[in-house]
Design an enzyme around this catalytic site. Structure first.
Site, PDB file in Angstrom:
ATOM      1  N   CYS A 256       0.934  -1.456  -0.039  1.00  0.00           N
ATOM      2  CA  CYS A 256      -0.175  -0.333   0.225  1.00  0.00           C
ATOM      3  C   CYS A 256       1.460   1.767  -0.333  1.00  0.00           C
ATOM      4  O   CYS A 256       2.279   1.305   0.171  1.00  0.00           O
ATOM      5  CB  CYS A 256      -0.906   0.010   0.942  1.00  0.00           C
ATOM      6  SG  CYS A 256      -0.365  -0.059   2.630  1.00  0.00           S
ATOM      7  N   THR A 257       0.656   2.627  -0.196  1.00  0.00           N
ATOM      8  CA  THR A 257       0.946   3.583   0.164  1.00  0.00           C
ATOM      9  C   THR A 257       2.210   3.870   1.292  1.00  0.00           C
ATOM     10  O   THR A 257       3.032   3.614   0.351  1.00  0.00           O
ATOM     11  CB  THR A 257       0.203   4.798   0.015  1.00  0.00           C
ATOM     12  OG1 THR A 257      -0.626   5.087  -0.926  1.00  0.00           O
ATOM     13  CG2 THR A 257       0.701   6.307  -0.252  1.00  0.00           C
TER      14      THR A 257
END
Length: 327
Positions: free
Chosen positions: A181-182
């Site tokens: 994810c980010t």
């Protein structure tokens, strides 16, 4: 003075899963400290921990974290540093939430998560054809960039991920699964979710995409495109510099130069993603808001007034502390 000679705005994204009780008091303390240091951004506080992104002078950010780490509950807080030429936030907010990242299902992200894999080992892991690589972000984030070969769950929000996993991953409990994810926080929960459901070999990219981009030579990178970020930069490129995307201020989705050339795009009102989803009345309201924002910008003011917002935040935090909200 030429703006290019100005020192860049420092940005710090951080989180920590840890059981918290005195949420109202903590909210008030964090807000006061951020305002005193003239830092802007948003910090979320919940019983499961803390999550935020703040921006300002690097020395002030360092001072904020030095004070935060005086509280032993925040030892080991994950922090990712980047920069921008302009301030990516308008205001300073500290909000009380049920979750610091909303999954909608109770999982033990403090104690039970997937094996962390650093950027240096990530390529070898996802190059293995036996490994199922899953992008845990929302579809609009995946649309502007992801790792080559990664599976896109095509979810509208993180809340949709548990149902998607139930429907699509059943029977894969023995297969190696690599998730990203980010900045790492969503993977703490998504990997904890899978492990609670009996998955045996679950991995996550340590520090998320942003850490990978910072640590990986572009020539060795498996990343394609840009990375969506939740601040005024909208997206960043492989060098973590602001990317080529803007944002539709009606639906908050990233829009490219080609998207803005679409006849359905009107700044602050609509884009090709949301044009059909809003009424004429809503578009009129968005247009009025956009006009007010432009007028405020011409006067050199933040829309709605930063000082008014800061005062309201102080009052809300003080009220929360008095009544023990979230404790």
């Amino acid at each position: 003075m030429n703006s290019s000679l100005q020192p860049p705005i420092a940005i710090a994204a951080f989180y920590r899963f840890v059981r918290l009780a005195d949420l109202g008091v903590l909210q008030s303390q964090l807000l006061d400290h951020l305002l005193a240091l003239e830092l802007k951004g948003t910090v979320l506080v919940a019983q499961e921990g803390i999550n935020g992104t703040i921006a300002g002078d690097r020395a002030s950010i360092d001072e904020f974290f030095a004070a935060l780490l005086e509280d032993p509950r925040f030892a080991g807080v994950e922090v990712k540093h980047s920069h921008a030429a302009e301030m990516p936030f308008l205001r300073t907010k500290v909000k009380l939430k049920k979750e610091i990242v909303t999954l909608g299902i109770d999982v033990d992200a403090e104690h039970t998560t997937g094996t962390h894999v650093g950027p240096a080992e990530w390529n070898a892991l996802i190059d293995d054809p036996e490994v199922l690589v899953i992008d845990t972000r929302n579809a609009y984030e995946v649309g502007i960039g992801t790792f080559q070969g990664a599976l896109n769950p095509d979810t509208d929000s993180f809340r949709d991920f548990p149902a998607w996993a139930q429907e699509n991953l059943a029977g894969s409990e023995q297969r190696p699964i690599a998730m990203f994810c980010t900045g790492g926080i969503r993977c703490e929960k998504s990997t904890a979710l899978l492990m609670s459901r009996g998955f045996k070999h679950v991995y996550q990219l340590d520090g998320g995409i942003l850490n990978y981009l910072a640590e990986t030579d572009p020539e060795e990178s498996r990343w394609n495109g840009e990375c969506f970020v939740f601040d005024g930069r909208i997206s960043v490129d492989h060098a973590l510099a602001p990317g080529a995307f803007d944002q539709c201020h009606a639906c908050r989705r990233p829009v490219s130069a080609a998207d803005k050339a679409d006849p359905r795009y009107t700044e602050g009102v609509s884009c090709l993603h949301c044009f059909e989803a809003t009424s004429v009345e809503q578009k009129a309201g968005f247009a009025e808001r956009q006009q007010q924002m432009k007028l405020a910008e011409e006067r050199g003011q933040a829309h709605m007034g930063s000082e008014v917002d800061a005062s309201a935040q102080r009052n809300k935090a003080a009220k929360s502390a008095r009544h023990g909200v979230g404790s």
